[in-house]
Design a protein around this motif. Structure first.
Motif, PDB file in Angstrom:
ATOM      1  N   UNK A   1      -6.717  -2.294   5.700  1.00 59.03           N
ATOM      2  CA  UNK A   1      -7.238  -3.652   5.835  1.00 59.03           C
ATOM      3  C   UNK A   1      -8.431  -3.902   4.918  1.00 59.03           C
ATOM      4  N   UNK A   2      -9.250  -2.906   4.720  1.00 59.55           N
ATOM      5  CA  UNK A   2     -10.477  -3.096   3.939  1.00 59.55           C
ATOM      6  C   UNK A   2     -10.301  -2.933   2.435  1.00 59.55           C
ATOM      7  N   UNK A   3      -9.165  -2.454   1.992  1.00 59.90           N
ATOM      8  CA  UNK A   3      -8.928  -2.269   0.559  1.00 59.90           C
ATOM      9  C   UNK A   3      -8.694  -3.638  -0.085  1.00 59.90           C
ATOM     10  N   UNK A   4      -9.528  -4.042  -1.061  1.00 58.28           N
ATOM     11  CA  UNK A   4      -9.390  -5.369  -1.680  1.00 58.28           C
ATOM     12  C   UNK A   4      -8.010  -5.627  -2.293  1.00 58.28           C
ATOM     13  N   UNK A   5      -7.361  -4.612  -2.814  1.00 53.74           N
ATOM     14  CA  UNK A   5      -6.016  -4.794  -3.371  1.00 53.74           C
ATOM     15  C   UNK A   5      -5.024  -5.191  -2.296  1.00 53.74           C
ATOM     16  N   UNK A   6      -5.161  -4.626  -1.115  1.00 54.56           N
ATOM     17  CA  UNK A   6      -4.247  -4.939  -0.015  1.00 54.56           C
ATOM     18  C   UNK A   6      -4.506  -6.328   0.541  1.00 54.56           C
TER      19      UNK A   6
ATOM     20  N   UNK B   1       0.867  -1.185   0.000  1.00 54.41           N
ATOM     21  CA  UNK B   1       0.000   0.000   0.000  1.00 54.41           C
ATOM     22  C   UNK B   1       0.897   1.226   0.000  1.00 54.41           C
ATOM     23  N   UNK B   2       0.317   2.371  -0.251  1.00 52.03           N
ATOM     24  CA  UNK B   2       1.074   3.626  -0.306  1.00 52.03           C
ATOM     25  C   UNK B   2       0.975   4.333   1.044  1.00 52.03           C
ATOM     26  N   UNK B   3       1.973   4.179   1.932  1.00 53.07           N
ATOM     27  CA  UNK B   3       1.881   4.784   3.263  1.00 53.07           C
ATOM     28  C   UNK B   3       1.695   6.300   3.220  1.00 53.07           C
ATOM     29  N   UNK B   4       2.413   6.965   2.329  1.00 56.74           N
ATOM     30  CA  UNK B   4       2.311   8.418   2.221  1.00 56.74           C
ATOM     31  C   UNK B   4       0.929   8.823   1.720  1.00 56.74           C
ATOM     32  N   UNK B   5       0.473   8.177   0.681  1.00 60.76           N
ATOM     33  CA  UNK B   5      -0.834   8.498   0.108  1.00 60.76           C
ATOM     34  C   UNK B   5      -1.980   8.265   1.067  1.00 60.76           C
ATOM     35  N   UNK B   6      -1.813   7.292   1.967  1.00 58.43           N
ATOM     36  CA  UNK B   6      -2.876   7.001   2.936  1.00 58.43           C
ATOM     37  C   UNK B   6      -2.830   7.906   4.157  1.00 58.43           C
ATOM     38  N   UNK B   7      -1.706   8.618   4.364  1.00 57.98           N
ATOM     39  CA  UNK B   7      -1.630   9.559   5.479  1.00 57.98           C
ATOM     40  C   UNK B   7      -0.800   9.113   6.658  1.00 57.98           C
ATOM     41  N   UNK B   8      -0.060   8.007   6.534  1.00 57.05           N
ATOM     42  CA  UNK B   8       0.823   7.606   7.625  1.00 57.05           C
ATOM     43  C   UNK B   8       2.007   8.560   7.706  1.00 57.05           C
ATOM     44  N   UNK B   9       2.533   8.755   8.909  1.00 57.01           N
ATOM     45  CA  UNK B   9       3.735   9.561   9.105  1.00 57.01           C
ATOM     46  C   UNK B   9       4.982   8.706   8.911  1.00 57.01           C
ATOM     47  N   UNK B  10       4.939   7.481   9.445  1.00 57.81           N
ATOM     48  CA  UNK B  10       6.062   6.548   9.338  1.00 57.81           C
ATOM     49  C   UNK B  10       5.520   5.127   9.326  1.00 57.81           C
ATOM     50  N   UNK B  11       6.295   4.237   8.690  1.00 54.60           N
ATOM     51  CA  UNK B  11       5.978   2.812   8.706  1.00 54.60           C
ATOM     52  C   UNK B  11       7.298   2.062   8.677  1.00 54.60           C
ATOM     53  N   UNK B  12       7.494   1.160   9.636  1.00 58.87           N
ATOM     54  CA  UNK B  12       8.725   0.378   9.726  1.00 58.87           C
ATOM     55  C   UNK B  12       8.366  -1.088   9.916  1.00 58.87           C
ATOM     56  N   UNK B  13       9.278  -1.955   9.505  1.00 55.32           N
ATOM     57  CA  UNK B  13       9.105  -3.386   9.718  1.00 55.32           C
ATOM     58  C   UNK B  13      10.381  -3.911  10.363  1.00 55.32           C
ATOM     59  N   UNK B  14      10.220  -4.653  11.455  1.00 57.98           N
ATOM     60  CA  UNK B  14      11.336  -5.277  12.155  1.00 57.98           C
ATOM     61  C   UNK B  14      11.191  -6.781  11.987  1.00 57.98           C
ATOM     62  N   UNK B  15      12.302  -7.428  11.674  1.00 53.05           N
ATOM     63  CA  UNK B  15      12.281  -8.847  11.388  1.00 53.05           C
ATOM     64  C   UNK B  15      13.327  -9.560  12.222  1.00 53.05           C
TER      65      UNK B  15
ATOM     66  N   UNK C   1      -1.707  -9.155   1.350  1.00 55.44           N
ATOM     67  CA  UNK C   1      -1.468  -9.681   2.695  1.00 55.44           C
ATOM     68  C   UNK C   1      -1.505 -11.203   2.711  1.00 55.44           C
ATOM     69  N   UNK C   2      -2.190 -11.808   1.760  1.00 56.48           N
ATOM     70  CA  UNK C   2      -2.271 -13.268   1.702  1.00 56.48           C
ATOM     71  C   UNK C   2      -0.897 -13.904   1.531  1.00 56.48           C
ATOM     72  N   UNK C   3       0.050 -13.166   0.982  1.00 49.89           N
ATOM     73  CA  UNK C   3       1.408 -13.699   0.833  1.00 49.89           C
ATOM     74  C   UNK C   3       2.036 -13.993   2.194  1.00 49.89           C
ATOM     75  N   UNK C   4       1.568 -13.311   3.235  1.00 49.90           N
ATOM     76  CA  UNK C   4       2.102 -13.516   4.583  1.00 49.90           C
ATOM     77  C   UNK C   4       1.486 -14.730   5.270  1.00 49.90           C
ATOM     78  N   UNK C   5       0.293 -15.139   4.868  1.00 53.79           N
ATOM     79  CA  UNK C   5      -0.427 -16.215   5.574  1.00 53.79           C
ATOM     80  C   UNK C   5       0.391 -17.490   5.763  1.00 53.79           C
ATOM     81  N   UNK C   6       1.080 -17.997   4.723  1.00 52.14           N
ATOM     82  CA  UNK C   6       1.841 -19.233   4.942  1.00 52.14           C
ATOM     83  C   UNK C   6       3.065 -19.057   5.842  1.00 52.14           C
ATOM     84  N   UNK C   7       3.441 -17.821   6.122  1.00 52.73           N
ATOM     85  CA  UNK C   7       4.635 -17.556   6.930  1.00 52.73           C
ATOM     86  C   UNK C   7       4.335 -17.318   8.399  1.00 52.73           C
TER      87      UNK C   7
END
Length: 104
Positions: free
Chosen positions: A64-69, A28-42, A73-79
């Motif tokens: 969460x409700x956007x059908x494209x997203x 998704x586009x964090x800037x376009x949606x209005x987030x200030x920051x987005x990080x992922x820790x692994x 997100x389904x790519x994460x389900x098996x992980x």
């Protein structure tokens, strides 16, 4: 500013595939949606998605409700082992802005 973390336990041996998904950036586009920051820790056992901004509940519902997203997100389900947990910020500290600079 609000902060929310989404914490998910990774299945054994899933860290490499999770790293590949993270390298592709968010589905998704964090800037376009209005987030200030987005990080992922692994780590070897979990992935943590940190979202920062105002009205985070509203922003996350939009993601969460956007059908494209949803399909991305389904790519994460098996992980992921189980259901992710949502953690709200309970404490934060930040150094005050320094007033030293040019001409001071």
């Amino acid at each position: 500013m609000q902060r929310i973390a989404v914490i998910a336990k990774l299945k054994p041996e899933a860290e490499g595939l999770a790293g590949e998904l993270v390298e592709n950036g968010p589905p998704f586009d964090p800037d376009g949606l209005g987030f200030e920051r987005h990080s992922v820790y692994l780590s070897g056992t979990q992935v943590i998605f940190l979202f920062e901004g105002g009205r985070l509940g509203h922003l996350l519902q939009g993601v969460i409700r956007d059908p494209e997203n949803v399909s991305a997100f389904k790519a994460w389900e098996p992980l992921i082992d189980g259901f992710p947990a949502v953690a709200r910020e309970a404490y934060s500290w930040q150094r005050e802005q320094s007033h030293s600079g040019w001409g001071e």
